[in-house]
Design an enzyme around this catalytic site. Structure first.
Site, mmCIF file in Angstrom:
data_model
loop_
_atom_site.group_PDB
_atom_site.id
_atom_site.type_symbol
_atom_site.label_atom_id
_atom_site.label_comp_id
_atom_site.label_asym_id
_atom_site.label_seq_id
_atom_site.Cartn_x
_atom_site.Cartn_y
_atom_site.Cartn_z
ATOM 1 N N GLY A 25 0.718 -1.108 0.109
ATOM 2 C CA GLY A 25 -0.035 0.022 0.103
ATOM 3 C C GLY A 25 0.719 1.182 0.171
ATOM 4 O O GLY A 25 1.830 1.122 -0.285
ATOM 5 N N ASP A 138 -6.577 6.277 10.254
ATOM 6 C CA ASP A 138 -6.945 5.675 8.995
ATOM 7 C C ASP A 138 -7.649 4.532 8.935
ATOM 8 O O ASP A 138 -7.521 3.572 8.369
ATOM 9 C CB ASP A 138 -5.513 5.290 8.368
#
Length: 1006
Positions: A25, A138
């Site tokens: 990611g 997040d």
């Protein structure tokens, strides 16, 4: 990444058997491994090397250690962390199940029961983490995994670990994922708490039910701008099966202001459970047979009581039905072609919106926003189009209807429809004289309130309480409102003036007149008018009152531009559909906010929101073009297309449009000038005897950063022959253009030519300023500056102003700094100490910082200059100086760029990267006061060096795509350097070659 895998394998050989990469990611690369000690599969997550270099080992491991203390069934634990061959890593259990992102990719919408179960699991995890002081930062579908049929949350503490503003992110930039990030996190607020995680979880729940997050957009900037400006769309418009009580809980969680959300994860979970119970009780009641005349069972009575209590808790003290909470009023259509009725239909948008807004819970979409989307040429506005427009602005209902002439005047027939399915909520008909829209408005308002009011007697608002009882004043006010929508600012100012002249107590008209005068026409309002309406500002609508207080009450922002920007931001967020307020906020950001460290992206996001509300606002598209030309080819092209489309006779846009076409062409060709377009621009400029457009052209080219075009056009204009005053601006433009390109010898020749022919008293200062700046930057020999200084004779200085003599002393001091001549620097300081100039102390503080640096106190010198520059830029109506003045920018043009560049360089050498970044964007500011034009030209000359510093900073931070852009901009501008600066060109070209094979950095939000 093969290198990362091999380094990891060899370094962790005795602890983990690394198998293969299983994912990656924006922050980490994930490898499947076997824990050799405990004989279990684990996931080893390695922080991307570019992030690891910026974050630092100690900070990363400290944050991971904090997260590792969390122990909860719905939190994926951290088993281990550390550093391996320079790689920062942490170890988690290998979860074999899929993620919520995988589930949503397969099933765009999932059942209500499943969505609630997942949300409650995540809420439990957040509750535990928040109680231990850990905020995730997040929360998103990719970080919610499924293990044993339950949801577990991964990566606690990771976003916090990499969110370090002294090494990775610029001030005001947050780590996270745009679609799920809270507004306060999006704005870079450093003091976020658990309510930010709840907002993100609300976005996830919304997506599970609706199929998409509440806010989407083409870029992260667009999404974040929408989050900070708009209310989330109603969930039941997309999925009607979501119970109203459930929707209420979700929408509360998505409140823009943290204080309006649930304050803890426990309260959020409790509300979800109660909403689910309420829905169950409703279904149970619906299934039970009704028994006429029989008593209802005690259990059902209890259920009803519980339902009523819960409903009252979820929607406290409602005075109007839910569908009337937010109303969009669209123009009423004439029954037949009739100009007078068409005008009345548009006027009623303004009057009904004013009258209904604030009655109970009712809020109306701003009339300016509605009218900006409805063409004047349209005699009617179709119901389906009106519904789409209402939903676009988050309205729950819309008022739509028609007008017909009758014997004694006009009859209005209106219906209030739900925005979602166009069900009729209320209807009303009223008659009045054609020239009495106030009576018509009051009658319709009363009839509608009777049908949407939930208590016994609705109020009876009177339009005159907000506006005036004077018909001529009222008509003039409506003329002004229409002129605002049309962008006819002079006409609007005149109309509002007529309105309060007809009624001296019409404070709203006076406030609008002053607003247009101050913000749009540049023709100042009568201060007595301002004093009068400010004394009665309590009677103004909230948005007008708050805007006036920000502008005109010094204590409101305590003289701080940063605080003023915060106030404008809060006002804009409070009224997300008010494009005049949004443009005022965007305008403040566009012109001067870069001087106080605000990123350019903040201004662009505000401008994009403004044109979303009003796509026909010429001024917003003009700002968008200037903000993007030379930096964003696609946006510059779009802005120019929109400027061409919205071009009208209200403003003289002929010259700028042609200039902008020339600049767009230059942007597409690496800064080169198009001969045909350049000749057309020169022809237009040569045809103007007014010196102002010539000066504005030079300044615009300095801001945009196209020195080749500036030189080309200015030379063409001079060849055509123009007046001496206008010609002097182009000679100055040629001087600036050559210096910006690095051809300082040509620039010095051009400056001497300017000084010989210019009529300004301070013309002889121009060659000395330029030679001094060139010497200080290391481009030319200091002897050239000395020669220019000798041309300024004592006789000349006898007639010079105190400010000019003070600047001469400052320039002398800067030359002394360049020569490392401490005695000459002391003399310059003594001269400033004895000066009567109003800015002498300012210039003295600047030289004192250079004196500190000469004596080895670089850190103090950096702090001194940084503080000085921050104080100057942060001035907002402070110490009796308005933002439009600031005389030091006019009198001493090189003071700003020299101080800024010196401060940036010294701060970087002292290791204070964050503060250096805040001060490094001064050259991007499009300073919004005319007296700043000299400083704007000087900034254009020094800008290449600031851009090179920005490239170096980005390169050191491993922000390779940003570094490339800055290196390319430097080379495009500074293409003809003197021999002394050849190494700078070599450095930039070598850096670009090194970066050519580097993979573009991944956005840290992904």
């Amino acid at each position: 990444m093969d290198d990362v895998l091999e380094r990891l394998k060899s370094s962790l050989l005795d602890r983990y058997a690394i198998d293969r990469e299983i994912g990656r990611g924006g922050m980490a690369i994930v490898f499947l491994a076997k824990d050799l000690k405990h004989h279990r599969l684990v996931a080893v997550k390695v922080l991307r090397p570019e992030l690891a270099a910026a974050v630092g080992r100690d900070r990363f491991l400290r944050e991971i250690e904090t997260a590792a203390q969390l122990s909860h069934p719905h939190i994926v634990p951290v088993h281990d962390s550390g550093e391996a061959d320079g790689l920062l890593f942490y170890v988690m259990p290998y979860v074999e199940g899929e993620s919520l992102r995988d589930l949503l990719a397969r099933e765009k919408q999932i059942s209500l029961e499943t969505a609630l179960r997942i949300t409650l699991d995540v809420a439990a995890a957040l509750s535990h983490a928040h109680s231990h002081g850990v905020v995730h930062r997040d929360i998103k579908p990719g970080n919610i995994l499924f293990s044993g049929g339950e949801a577990v949350v991964a990566d606690f503490g990771i976003a916090r670990a990499i969110d370090t503003r002294d090494g990775l992110t610029d001030p005001g930039v947050a780590i996270g994922t745009a679609e799920y990030m809270s507004p306060e996190q999006a704005s870079g607020d450093r003091a976020i708490d658990g309510r930010s995680d709840l907002y993100a979880l609300g976005c996830v729940l919304y997506e599970m039910l609706a199929g998409d997050p509440p806010f989407t957009g083409s870029t992260a900037q667009v999404i974040l701008a929408r989050k900070t400006a708009e209310t989330a769309p109603n969930l039941r418009i997309v999925r009607e099966s979501v119970p109203p009580a459930m929707e209420e809980v979700i929408m509360r969680t998505l409140s823009r202001v943290p204080a309006d959300r649930f304050q803890t994860a426990e309260k959020f979970a409790e509300a979800l459970k109660q909403a689910e119970t309420l829905e169950y009780q409703h279904k149970l009641l619906a299934r039970r047979p009704r028994r006429r005349g029989a008593l209802v069972g005690a259990g059902i009575v209890a259920a009803i009581v519980v339902s009523a209590i819960l409903f009252a808790w979820l929607q406290p003290s409602a005075t109007v039905i839910a569908s009337a909470f937010r109303i969009a009023v669209v123009p009423l259509a004439p029954a037949s072609a009739d100009t007078a009725l068409s005008r009345l239909g548009r006027d009623l948008v303004t009057t009904l919106s004013f009258n209904l807004d604030g009655v109970g819970e009712i809020r109306t979409v701003d009339a300016h926003a509605i009218l900006a989307h409805v063409s004047k040429e349209s005699a009617s506005y179709a119901l389906d189009a009106a519904s789409a427009l209402a939903r676009r602005f988050g309205a729950t209902s819309l008022l739509h209807g028609s007008l017909v002439r009758v014997a004694n005047g006009v009859r209005a027939d209106v219906r209030l429809y739900t925005a979602a399915n166009l069900s009729v909520v209320a209807r009303a008909s009223a008659m009045a004289s054609l020239d009495d829209p106030a009576s018509l408005t009051d009658s319709l308002t009363w009839l509608l309130l009777q049908q949407v009011w939930t208590s016994r007697t609705p109020p009876s608002p009177r339009l005159a309480a907000v506006t005036t009882r004077s018909l001529p004043a009222f008509r003039a006010f409506l003329d002004g409102e229409q002129a605002v929508v049309d962008g006819q600012w002079s006409a609007a100012q005149d109309a509002f003036r007529r309105a309060f002249q007809a009624d001296s107590t019409f404070w709203l008209a006076a406030a609008r007149y002053d607003w247009v005068a101050a913000a749009w026409t540049g023709i100042g309002a009568d201060t007595s008018v301002r004093s009068a309406y400010m004394a009665h500002r309590a009677s103004l609508p909230e948005r007008d009152r708050r805007a006036a207080e920000i502008r005109w009450i010094p204590g409101r922002v305590n003289g701080s531009f940063v605080r003023a920007l915060t106030e404008w931001q809060q006002l804009a967020r409070s009224f997300p559909d008010d494009w005049p307020i949004w443009f005022q906020y965007a305008d403040e950001l566009s012109h001067d906010a870069m001087l106080v460290g605000f990123p350019r992206q903040r201004a662009r996001a505000a401008l994009e929101h403004t044109v979303t509300i009003n796509p026909n606002l010429v001024e917003a598209w003009d700002h968008m073009f200037v903000m993007s030309v030379g930096r964003d080819t696609a946006m510059a092209r779009r802005a120019l297309e929109e400027l061409t489309r919205t071009h009208h006779g209200g403003l003289d846009w002929d010259h700028p449009l042609l200039w902008y076409r020339l600049l767009k062409r230059a942007q597409e060709t690496g800064g080169a000038s198009d001969a045909t377009l350049a000749d057309s621009v020169a022809m237009q400029l040569a045809g103007s005897s007014d010196p102002n457009p010539h000066e504005v052209f030079v300044v615009t080219l300095c801001i945009a950063g196209f020195p080749k075009v500036l030189i080309d056009v200015s030379e063409r204009v001079l060849r055509r022959g123009i007046g001496s005053e206008a010609a002097s601006w182009h000679r100055l433009g040629i001087t600036v253009g050559w210096a910006t390109r690095g051809a300082w010898d040509s620039a010095l020749v051009a400056s001497a030519r300017y000084a010989d022919l210019a009529q300004a008293d301070t013309a002889l200062l121009v060659p000395y300023r330029l030679a001094t700046a060139g010497a200080w930057l290391g481009a030319v020999n200091p002897e050239l500056a000395t020669a220019r200084r000798q041309a300024i004779t004592p006789a000349v200085m006898m007639t010079a102003s105190d400010e000019a003599r003070a600047e001469l002393a400052w320039l002398d001091g800067l030359v002394a700094v360049t020569r490392a001549d401490r005695r000459a620097l002391r003399e310059a300081l003594d001269t400033l100490g004895a000066s009567r100039a109003s800015t002498a102390k300012l210039l003295e503080r600047s030289l004192q910082a250079f004196q500190l640096e000469m004596t080895g106190e670089r850190r103090r010198a950096a702090s001194t200059l940084a503080t000085l520059e921050w104080e100057r830029a942060d001035c907002y109506g402070c110490t009796g100086v308005s933002p439009e003045e600031k005389p030091d920018y006019h009198a001493h043009p090189f003071l700003l760029p020299v101080n800024r560049l010196a401060a940036v360089r010294w701060l970087l050498q002292a290791g204070d990267t964050a503060r250096a970044v805040e001060l490094s964007t001064w050259h991007e500011a499009w300073m919004g006061f005319a007296t700043a034009r000299p400083a704007q030209r000087a900034s254009g000359i020094v800008a290449p060096f600031a851009i090179l510093e920005q490239a170096r900073i980005a390169h050191a931070r491993r922000q390779f795509d940003v570094a490339r852009t800055h290196y390319e901009q430097f080379l495009q501008r500074y293409d003809l350097p003197m021999e002394a600066h050849t190494p700078l060109i070599v450095e930039a070209k070598d850096a670009l070659r090194d970066l050519a094979d580097v993979e573009p950095a991944t956005n840290a939000r992904n």
